[in-house]
Motif scaffolding. Sequence first.
Motif, PDB file in Angstrom:
ATOM      1  N   VAL A   1      27.413  44.349  47.870  1.00  0.00           N
ATOM      2  CA  VAL A   1      28.373  43.248  47.931  1.00  0.00           C
ATOM      3  C   VAL A   1      29.796  43.766  47.715  1.00  0.00           C
ATOM      4  O   VAL A   1      30.055  44.526  46.774  1.00  0.00           O
ATOM      5  CB  VAL A   1      28.044  42.162  46.875  1.00  0.00           C
ATOM      6  CG1 VAL A   1      29.075  41.035  46.920  1.00  0.00           C
ATOM      7  CG2 VAL A   1      26.635  41.621  47.093  1.00  0.00           C
ATOM      8  N   VAL A   2      30.688  43.349  48.603  1.00  0.00           N
ATOM      9  CA  VAL A   2      32.112  43.644  48.438  1.00  0.00           C
ATOM     10  C   VAL A   2      32.772  42.323  48.048  1.00  0.00           C
ATOM     11  O   VAL A   2      32.859  41.392  48.857  1.00  0.00           O
ATOM     12  CB  VAL A   2      32.735  44.191  49.744  1.00  0.00           C
ATOM     13  CG1 VAL A   2      34.215  44.535  49.526  1.00  0.00           C
ATOM     14  CG2 VAL A   2      31.951  45.405  50.253  1.00  0.00           C
ATOM     15  N   GLY A   3      33.187  42.222  46.802  1.00  0.00           N
ATOM     16  CA  GLY A   3      33.773  40.974  46.293  1.00  0.00           C
ATOM     17  C   GLY A   3      35.277  40.965  46.460  1.00  0.00           C
ATOM     18  O   GLY A   3      35.936  42.005  46.328  1.00  0.00           O
ATOM     19  N   VAL A   4      35.797  39.773  46.759  1.00  0.00           N
ATOM     20  CA  VAL A   4      37.253  39.595  46.892  1.00  0.00           C
ATOM     21  C   VAL A   4      37.676  38.467  45.969  1.00  0.00           C
ATOM     22  O   VAL A   4      36.975  37.451  45.862  1.00  0.00           O
ATOM     23  CB  VAL A   4      37.618  39.208  48.350  1.00  0.00           C
ATOM     24  CG1 VAL A   4      39.097  38.847  48.470  1.00  0.00           C
ATOM     25  CG2 VAL A   4      37.258  40.321  49.322  1.00  0.00           C
TER      26      VAL A   4
ATOM     27  N   ALA B   1      41.312  40.007  38.847  1.00  0.00           N
ATOM     28  CA  ALA B   1      40.789  41.334  39.219  1.00  0.00           C
ATOM     29  C   ALA B   1      39.818  41.881  38.182  1.00  0.00           C
ATOM     30  O   ALA B   1      38.798  42.478  38.532  1.00  0.00           O
ATOM     31  CB  ALA B   1      41.941  42.304  39.436  1.00  0.00           C
ATOM     32  N   SER B   2      40.106  41.667  36.883  1.00  0.00           N
ATOM     33  CA  SER B   2      39.233  42.305  35.899  1.00  0.00           C
ATOM     34  C   SER B   2      37.863  41.627  35.847  1.00  0.00           C
ATOM     35  O   SER B   2      36.841  42.300  35.722  1.00  0.00           O
ATOM     36  CB  SER B   2      39.933  42.401  34.536  1.00  0.00           C
ATOM     37  OG  SER B   2      39.499  41.415  33.686  1.00  0.00           O
ATOM     38  N   ASP B   3      37.803  40.282  35.979  1.00  0.00           N
ATOM     39  CA  ASP B   3      36.500  39.587  36.050  1.00  0.00           C
ATOM     40  C   ASP B   3      35.722  40.065  37.275  1.00  0.00           C
ATOM     41  O   ASP B   3      34.522  40.310  37.227  1.00  0.00           O
ATOM     42  CB  ASP B   3      36.688  38.066  36.205  1.00  0.00           C
ATOM     43  CG  ASP B   3      37.219  37.420  34.936  1.00  0.00           C
ATOM     44  OD1 ASP B   3      37.354  38.148  33.937  1.00  0.00           O
ATOM     45  OD2 ASP B   3      37.502  36.209  34.963  1.00  0.00           O
ATOM     46  N   LEU B   4      36.450  40.176  38.373  1.00  0.00           N
ATOM     47  CA  LEU B   4      35.827  40.589  39.640  1.00  0.00           C
ATOM     48  C   LEU B   4      35.230  41.988  39.517  1.00  0.00           C
ATOM     49  O   LEU B   4      34.077  42.228  39.885  1.00  0.00           O
ATOM     50  CB  LEU B   4      36.891  40.570  40.751  1.00  0.00           C
ATOM     51  CG  LEU B   4      36.438  41.009  42.133  1.00  0.00           C
ATOM     52  CD1 LEU B   4      35.480  40.003  42.742  1.00  0.00           C
ATOM     53  CD2 LEU B   4      37.650  41.185  43.061  1.00  0.00           C
TER      54      LEU B   4
ATOM     55  N   ALA C   1      40.978  43.256  45.213  1.00  0.00           N
ATOM     56  CA  ALA C   1      41.743  42.155  44.646  1.00  0.00           C
ATOM     57  C   ALA C   1      42.882  41.836  45.597  1.00  0.00           C
ATOM     58  O   ALA C   1      43.802  42.633  45.749  1.00  0.00           O
ATOM     59  CB  ALA C   1      42.272  42.538  43.265  1.00  0.00           C
ATOM     60  N   LEU C   2      42.777  40.720  46.295  1.00  0.00           N
ATOM     61  CA  LEU C   2      43.888  40.289  47.153  1.00  0.00           C
ATOM     62  C   LEU C   2      43.848  38.787  47.360  1.00  0.00           C
ATOM     63  O   LEU C   2      42.805  38.152  47.179  1.00  0.00           O
ATOM     64  CB  LEU C   2      43.896  41.033  48.504  1.00  0.00           C
ATOM     65  CG  LEU C   2      42.720  40.985  49.469  1.00  0.00           C
ATOM     66  CD1 LEU C   2      42.554  39.627  50.128  1.00  0.00           C
ATOM     67  CD2 LEU C   2      42.953  42.009  50.571  1.00  0.00           C
ATOM     68  N   ASP C   3      45.014  38.263  47.725  1.00  0.00           N
ATOM     69  CA  ASP C   3      45.118  36.845  48.052  1.00  0.00           C
ATOM     70  C   ASP C   3      44.778  36.732  49.542  1.00  0.00           C
ATOM     71  O   ASP C   3      45.456  37.340  50.379  1.00  0.00           O
ATOM     72  CB  ASP C   3      46.566  36.398  47.773  1.00  0.00           C
ATOM     73  CG  ASP C   3      46.784  34.931  48.097  1.00  0.00           C
ATOM     74  OD1 ASP C   3      46.019  34.368  48.908  1.00  0.00           O
ATOM     75  OD2 ASP C   3      47.735  34.351  47.535  1.00  0.00           O
ATOM     76  N   ILE C   4      43.731  35.976  49.867  1.00  0.00           N
ATOM     77  CA  ILE C   4      43.293  35.923  51.269  1.00  0.00           C
ATOM     78  C   ILE C   4      44.327  35.289  52.199  1.00  0.00           C
ATOM     79  O   ILE C   4      44.226  35.407  53.415  1.00  0.00           O
ATOM     80  CB  ILE C   4      41.920  35.208  51.448  1.00  0.00           C
ATOM     81  CG1 ILE C   4      41.951  33.802  50.852  1.00  0.00           C
ATOM     82  CG2 ILE C   4      40.782  36.053  50.887  1.00  0.00           C
ATOM     83  CD1 ILE C   4      40.774  32.935  51.266  1.00  0.00           C
TER      84      ILE C   4
END
Length: 448
Positions: A236-239, A245-248, A261-264
């Motif tokens: 899985v690649v999470g965004v 970012a740290s939870d992710l 970590a980015l804003d889609i």
Amino acid sequence: MSDKYQSFTSSAIGKILVKNLGLPNPTKLERYVAGAPLVDGTVVVGGTGRLAESLGGILETLGIVSTDHMNATASEGQKFKGLVFDATGITTAADLNALRDFFTPLMRSLATCPRAVVIGTPPELLKGEARVAQRALEGFTRSLGKEIGRGGTSQLVYVAEGAEGATASTLGFLLSPKSAYVSGQVIRIGAHGHHKAGAVKDWQAPLAGKVALVTGASRGIGEQIARVLHRDGATVVGVDIPALASDLQTLMKELDGDWIALDITAKDAPQRLAHHLSEKHGGVDVVVHNAGITRDKKLANMAEDRWDSVIGVNLVAPERITRELLAQKVINANGSVVGVASIAGIAGNVGQTNYATSKAGVIGLVDSLADELKNGITINAVAPGFIITQMTDAVPLATREVGQRLNAMAQGGLPVDVAETIAWYANPASAAVNGNVVRVCGQMMLGA
Ligand code: NAD
């Protein structure tokens, strides 16, 4: 995250009040436990159509025990976990009595959380009397969902001619506790020209070797999607947004996955995702557009930023990202794109003109791309109803209580219910499941 009313109804005083006041008494829904058999009991198979002969064999490959109609009625006192009826042989309205003949004698012999599945032919692919009769099946299955009770579900699966061999993943999903909160739905297999199922070596890990992108993965429904796709074998690649970012990162490390970590909605987000997925993973097999926001206000008070941000995150970003990944051929052959719509996008909701517009647009994206996609790539969406998350815990108690009861299950769903539905779409064996919007709403009365 709790359903206080459901806890109350299972207490001693609650049981007395439910009985005497005729209050709703929600059944505790069974949910799938990793590694367990798909169905804990026997499924009765009946009907006389294109699939009748092969149904027993399809269920056997999934480890599901089935019995045919005649044997089932012979053994008194047995409780059945599921009923599957092949209605593809029904070609006139008069033939519809075969539904009553099969189901009525079995309705009192159902175990808890039973499953009913009727298989038909997509009416739009037929003409004349057969088209009328097949369309009629919808009224039957939707009503059965509302009366089956005890946490049961009822679905209609329209299978196009030629797609009979591509039904296993769908039957496995609909007959198992994975579809706990999905009921009254109409699903189409092979209706957009995809007829073949992809190969699955291990039904416990159908996504082994596959890469899945999940947006909004750090919490709520997205976290469960990441967990379930990982359980099914995917990398899985999470965004998620940089602020999370740290939870992710913590979650993705736990799942041996990867993260961005980015804003889609950022201008370069589609290009950055495409670049990352092709450079680091050699492409992507499953794309789940889960990230979404609400900014509720009645239209009279709707400020421009509330409108723009909701449409931007929920609709423009998934559309831009999908188109970029397709244009750069980053989505692998037989890949799967999944949108997350909402019941609000189907029924509409006060204070949610922006949100409902965006979510109806997600359904539009499915409609528009289902016939266009090449290389066996599919696109489908889920439309969640009342799903118990931290977000819904913040809804005022009275509104929340009413909201949770207004469905055939008289309770809210769980994030895992949405995740299991997405995992079914993502399964390579679902390669003929294309262009569907399935509600995960416990058969909500709104927009039914
Ligand atoms: P949530 O707010 O808990 O999670 C949404 C995630 O998306 C968050 O982690 C958030 O940071 C992320 N996100 C938001 N904007 C982003 C952006 N610009 N870029 C990257 N990530 C972004 O919400 P949830 O309840 O888990 O909802 C998930 C999806 O399900 C949403 O699309 C929502 O509209 C939909 N949905 C939820 C319900 C429900 O009852 N909870 C019902 C219907 C539909």
